[in-house]
Enzyme design. Structure first.
Site, PDB file in Angstrom:
ATOM      1  CB  SER A   1       4.774  -5.417  -1.003  1.00  0.00           C
ATOM      2  OG  SER A   1       4.445  -4.000  -0.850  1.00  0.00           O
TER       3      SER A   1
ATOM      4  CD  GLU B   1       7.054 -11.578  -6.448  1.00  0.00           C
ATOM      5  OE1 GLU B   1       8.008 -12.519  -5.922  1.00  0.00           O
ATOM      6  OE2 GLU B   1       6.430 -10.708  -5.651  1.00  0.00           O
TER       7      GLU B   1
HETATM    8  P1  NAD Z   1       2.791   5.605  -0.669  1.00  0.00           P
HETATM    9  O1  NAD Z   1       2.529   5.727   0.692  1.00  0.00           O
HETATM   10  O2  NAD Z   1       3.914   6.248  -1.457  1.00  0.00           O
HETATM   11  O3  NAD Z   1       1.671   6.103  -1.608  1.00  0.00           O
HETATM   12  C1  NAD Z   1       0.201   5.532  -1.294  1.00  0.00           C
HETATM   13  C2  NAD Z   1      -0.680   6.510  -1.724  1.00  0.00           C
HETATM   14  O4  NAD Z   1      -2.002   6.025  -1.525  1.00  0.00           O
HETATM   15  C3  NAD Z   1      -0.648   8.084  -1.537  1.00  0.00           C
HETATM   16  O5  NAD Z   1      -0.670   8.778  -2.885  1.00  0.00           O
HETATM   17  C4  NAD Z   1      -1.844   8.313  -0.949  1.00  0.00           C
HETATM   18  O6  NAD Z   1      -2.609   9.439  -1.218  1.00  0.00           O
HETATM   19  C5  NAD Z   1      -2.592   7.053  -1.216  1.00  0.00           C
HETATM   20  N1  NAD Z   1      -3.745   7.020  -0.039  1.00  0.00           N
HETATM   21  C6  NAD Z   1      -3.680   6.983   1.134  1.00  0.00           C
HETATM   22  N2  NAD Z   1      -4.660   6.593   1.940  1.00  0.00           N
HETATM   23  C7  NAD Z   1      -5.565   6.275   0.984  1.00  0.00           C
HETATM   24  C8  NAD Z   1      -7.024   6.104   0.956  1.00  0.00           C
HETATM   25  N3  NAD Z   1      -7.518   5.510   2.206  1.00  0.00           N
HETATM   26  N4  NAD Z   1      -7.675   5.875  -0.164  1.00  0.00           N
HETATM   27  C9  NAD Z   1      -7.114   6.205  -1.291  1.00  0.00           C
HETATM   28  N5  NAD Z   1      -5.735   6.416  -1.562  1.00  0.00           N
HETATM   29  C10 NAD Z   1      -5.149   6.734  -0.473  1.00  0.00           C
HETATM   30  O7  NAD Z   1       2.901   3.879  -1.099  1.00  0.00           O
HETATM   31  P2  NAD Z   1       4.037   3.259  -1.955  1.00  0.00           P
HETATM   32  O8  NAD Z   1       4.994   2.992  -1.511  1.00  0.00           O
HETATM   33  O9  NAD Z   1       3.502   3.949  -3.463  1.00  0.00           O
HETATM   34  O10 NAD Z   1       2.921   1.745  -1.757  1.00  0.00           O
HETATM   35  C11 NAD Z   1       1.730   1.734  -2.536  1.00  0.00           C
HETATM   36  C12 NAD Z   1       1.374   0.283  -2.773  1.00  0.00           C
HETATM   37  O11 NAD Z   1       2.486  -0.440  -3.424  1.00  0.00           O
HETATM   38  C13 NAD Z   1       1.295  -0.507  -1.471  1.00  0.00           C
HETATM   39  O12 NAD Z   1       0.606  -1.451  -1.515  1.00  0.00           O
HETATM   40  C14 NAD Z   1       2.672  -1.091  -1.246  1.00  0.00           C
HETATM   41  O13 NAD Z   1       2.836  -2.181  -0.389  1.00  0.00           O
HETATM   42  C15 NAD Z   1       3.002  -1.458  -2.616  1.00  0.00           C
HETATM   43  N6  NAD Z   1       4.488  -1.471  -3.059  1.00  0.00           N
HETATM   44  C16 NAD Z   1       5.314  -0.604  -2.316  1.00  0.00           C
HETATM   45  C17 NAD Z   1       6.706  -0.624  -2.943  1.00  0.00           C
HETATM   46  C18 NAD Z   1       7.775   0.315  -2.375  1.00  0.00           C
HETATM   47  O14 NAD Z   1       9.085   0.048  -2.467  1.00  0.00           O
HETATM   48  N7  NAD Z   1       7.368   1.484  -2.043  1.00  0.00           N
HETATM   49  C19 NAD Z   1       7.071  -1.730  -3.516  1.00  0.00           C
HETATM   50  C20 NAD Z   1       6.163  -2.781  -4.226  1.00  0.00           C
HETATM   51  C21 NAD Z   1       4.961  -2.556  -3.875  1.00  0.00           C
END
Ligand code: NAD
Length: 807
Positions: A131, A166
């Site tokens: 994001s 996006e």
């Molecule tokens: P989250 O913290 O729920 O999940 C992250 C995942 O990444 C976990 O399953 C974890 O095991 C894994 N992880 C952690 N460290 C790691 C590593 N070193 N190598 C490989 N995997 C690893 O995060 P999220 O909220 O799902 O966000 C994930 C991505 O999506 C981020 O880039 C975030 O910016 C983006 N995003 C989040 C949202 C939201 O509302 N949460 C919305 C849009 C985009």
């Protein structure tokens, strides 16, 4: 559509997708892919203990419990492949698209890209769901050969329900890659794509979160409490009804703080002249420190104390009674047309009006200053705010609607007077060139400050599947309420055609309720279609499909002639259902949103259903103390007989009867097209369409294809029923439920009548009946119930409060 163009869309064949990261987003994106029948494998780190794919397995399990459900049908969680980076990297070779959604850390993402790069197929697209991180910087970690097929794919949470995706290219991304992805996310996943430039937080979160912080800041300045702000910034502004602070509570204040921090970390006073307004609001910091994270912890900006809703009072650090509302005078201002509304708000000395003007001024100011840097055109900003933040209108649409030049002068005057959140001047294009005269949105396209011209809507072939493509105000959209050639129109129904081949029936009543006018309109539609067209499609430009029978329209007849007087009216409804089923041209229901009661009955009597992913079918008459009386129970009985016949000699009719009975007696509503299919209201060969705006295109194509491939109406057949013994078996179980206090006496009564109709009344098991016979039974019980005081109580309650009465 020209066949050549369609070929271009299909060239990117997504046979399988890999999602990397089984967190909040990754797991839900995988779920949505499964909803859309895209095979998917979900990866995460290897678990330290237990099975190596344990992290993924746990995440997939969690999907089944999440609300609102990311899955169309919970059992489909089993279709998500489970993988980890230690054992299964070779599986990446079979994936055409890899979506990375791991934790938001540049170093972790870069490490992962290095690890996976040797395994990703050369033709595959690799895309990050980040994001806030720079897509270009991320792309630098992957081998040069892969960079042309790397980009950002930013889904919004929750991905099944949020329309916006996006797509962000880097300077190295091949144009074709974004075209392929845009076609895929649009048609296959049902999303609305906006292309964004590679700037911090892209478009929606940049403009949206800056707007949220500005709202909190201005609310504080104006001394307005959260409840008043929420009332002012919810439905009354054309935004989500939960307004500002309650939305934050629902999202979670920790998540909110995280998003704000991303904005603080990725921007600076040098890159954003509004930076000073991005400080975390004091109230929010206090709540976070107290562990009050919103709905999930039971307290945030609001909390519930017994029946009372209370709001946080930052001055005392306690909660006080909430319920503050907008002033009546401000409410009146908000109902005025845009130009007058903004003028009134700006000139009023009422603090709420001043607050709202400041909100609008800030949003116009921010969007105009940043437009050139963050988006290709003004349309992309407005679309992003509609689809990513649930606003009815984006900032540029409102500005233009209210009068471009006048509003520009007002905003400039405020900036000059030091009232804005930044002293950055409005860009020159606001005052010079074509925009002051024509606005940013024209029928030719929307303004692009960087290119100095209006950019038309994307001409990707996938959009030819949307007969009425969403457009911004001023963009010259065709109004589906008056498009095409009208064949007949009255206050209940419009019969029209787009292609002179298929008649479209659009119900016009409120919530598309079915009363005598609609029944009459349907009959006319069938007659027209049979006389000179290939088929009839039932489609309306907006949700819902239909909430069912028009109870209000029924009342005068009941008042005058008692319940018996309804029988002929109900017969007309049932006859209409049979006319639809046995029409000599195919009838196709194009369903999105609710198809309840009579609406469900209408859809299930069509020759085919074309159903948006977000379609909710149910026979819910029990809620108003009635039984389905428009052929719904007859349908269940007939379908059970058909399924038993298909099952061969050993199939037990009663087994199928029981399933249909339960769905109707418990007023079950499918919470997706897929669940509606499980309930038996959507059939296996019906078509589920991920994008709601493709419904009409697909429905028309279906009607034509059915005719062109030799479709004939079904034969009118007799079919066996379970008879009195079947009904007694069901009633036996109902007695236990009643005596155990699980259902009321009136529920028992209604359910017994449902059982009686579905089983064919007082006949031997296996007796052959026809639809008319069962419909007569439906009518008898329906009319008797209408005279029952407890049913009347339920109907009155529903009409007065919109909520079911339990009696
Ligand atoms: P989250 O913290 O729920 O999940 C992250 C995942 O990444 C976990 O399953 C974890 O095991 C894994 N992880 C952690 N460290 C790691 C590593 N070193 N190598 C490989 N995997 C690893 O995060 P999220 O909220 O799902 O966000 C994930 C991505 O999506 C981020 O880039 C975030 O910016 C983006 N995003 C989040 C949202 C939201 O509302 N949460 C919305 C849009 C985009």
């Amino acid at each position: 559509m020209k066949p050549k163009e369609m070929k271009q869309v299909n060239r990117f064949n997504v046979r399988k997708v890999a999602v990397l990261g089984a967190g909040v987003m990754g797991a839900q994106i995988a779920a949505h892919l499964v909803n859309c029948k895209v095979p998917v494998v979900l990866f995460d780190l290897p678990a330290k203990d237990g099975p190596k794919s344990g992290i993924v397995a746990k995440a997939i399990d969690g999907l089944k419990k999440l609300k609102p459900s990311p899955l169309g049908v919970a059992d489909d969680a089993a279709l998500i492949g489970q993988a980890n980076y230690e054992e299964h990297l070779q599986q990446l070779a079979g994936c055409d698209l890899v979506i990375e959604a791991i934790a938001e850390r540049m170093d972790w993402k870069l490490d992962l890209y290095k690890k996976i790069a040797p395994h990703v197929a050369p033709h595959a697209i690799l895309a990050s769901n980040t994001s806030g991180l720079s897509i270009t910087q991320l792309s630098e970690a992957i081998p040069e050969a892969m960079r042309a097929r790397f980009c950002g794919i930013h889904f919004f949470n929750p991905p099944r329900y949020m329309a916006l995706v996006e797509l962000i290219p880097t300077p190295s991304t091949e144009a074709q890659v974004l075209d392929q992805l845009e076609s895929f996310v649009t048609s296959t996943l049902g999303k609305n794509a906006v292309r964004a430039k590679d700037t911090p937080n892209f478009i929606a979160n940049r403009v949206g979160i800056a707007g949220l912080l500005a709202t909190m800041l201005e609310a504080n300045k104006a001394g307005l409490s959260y409840d008043v702000v929420d009332d002012l910034t919810g439905k009354k502004l054309g935004r989500a009804s939960s307004g500002t602070f309650r939305t934050a509570d629902v999202v979670g204040l920790d998540t909110m703080a995280h998003v704000i921090k991303t904005l603080q970390d990725t921007l600076s006073a040098d890159t954003d002249p509004f930076y000073a307004s991005f400080a975390t609001p004091d109230d929010l910091s206090k709540l976070l420190a107290a562990g009050a994270l919103g709905q999930k912890t039971g307290a945030g900006f609001y909390r519930r104390a017994g029946k009372e809703i209370q709001r946080f009072d930052a001055a005392t650090g306690t909660y006080v009674a909430a319920g503050g509302k907008a002033d009546a005078i401000v409410e009146r201002m908000l109902k005025k047309p845009a130009a007058e509304r903004l003028k009134l708000l700006r000139e009023s000395s009422n603090p709420q009006a001043q607050f709202l003007w400041a909100l609008h001024r800030n949003s116009f100011h921010y969007a105009a200053v940043h437009l050139g840097a963050i988006a290709d055109s003004a349309r992309d900003v407005d679309f992003a705010m509609r689809w990513g933040f649930g606003m009815k209108q984006g900032p540029f649409e409102l500005w233009q609607q209210a009068g471009w030049k006048q509003v520009a002068e007002w905003v400039k005057a405020d900036i000059d007077a030091g009232k804005g959140l930044s002293s950055a001047p409005l860009p020159a294009w606001v005052f010079d060139g074509p925009v002051p005269e024509k606005g940013v949105h024209t029928a030719e396209g929307s303004w692009s400050p960087t290119q100095g011209k209006n950019l038309p809507l994307s001409s990707l072939p996938v959009y030819q599947r949307q007969c009425f493509r969403e457009n911004v105000l001023g963009g010259g959209a065709v109004d589906p309420h008056s498009a095409g050639k009208t064949l007949h129109e009255d206050e209940s129904m419009r019969l029209w055609t787009l292609d002179d081949e298929v008649v479209i029936a659009s119900i016009k009543t409120k919530v598309h309720a079915i009363g005598p006018g609609v029944i009459d309109g349907l009959a006319k539609g069938i007659a027209l279609a049979e006389a000179g067209y290939k088929g009839l499609v039932i489609w309306s430009p907006d949700d819902p499909f239909s909430y069912g029978a028009d109870l209000q329209a029924m009342l005068p007849t009941v008042m005058k002639g008692g319940a018996k007087a309804i029988a002929p009216e109900e017969k007309k409804l049932q006859d209409a259902m049979l006319a639809i089923r046995y029409a000599t041209v195919p009838t196709v229901a194009a369903v999105r949103g609710m198809a309840l009661g009579g609406g469900c009955e209408l859809a299930i009597h069509c020759a085919k259903r074309v159903v948006a992913m977000e379609a909710y079918f149910g026979l819910v008459e029990v809620g108003v103390g009635l039984i389905p009386g428009g052929g719904g129970l007859t349908y269940i009985a007939r379908r059970a007989a058909e399924m038993a016949a298909a099952g061969g000699a050993n199939a037990d009719l009663f087994h199928f009867i029981r399933e249909g009975f339960t769905a109707a007696a418990m007023a079950k509503v499918g919470t997706s097209a897929l669940e509606s299919r499980k309930l038996g209201y959507v059939l296996d060969d019906d078509i589920v369409v991920p994008h709601k705006d493709e419904l009409l295109f697909v429905a028309i194509a279906q009607a034509k294809a059915m005719v062109d491939t030799g479709w004939r109406a079904p034969a009118r057949k007799l079919f066996p029923v379970a008879g009195r013994s079947g009904a007694s078996t069901i009633k036996g179980q109902l007695v236990n439920m009643r005596d155990g206090g699980f259902i009321s006496a009136h529920d028992f009564h209604i359910a017994s009548l449902i059982a009686d109709v579905i089983c064919g009344g007082d006949v031997d098991g296996g007796s052959l009946v026809n639809e008319e016979y069962l419909m007569a039974l439906e009518r008898k019980h329906f009319c008797a119930l209408l005279e029952h005081p407890k049913t009347q109580e339920r109907i009155m309650g529903m009409m007065q409060t919109g909520k079911p009465v339990r009696n």
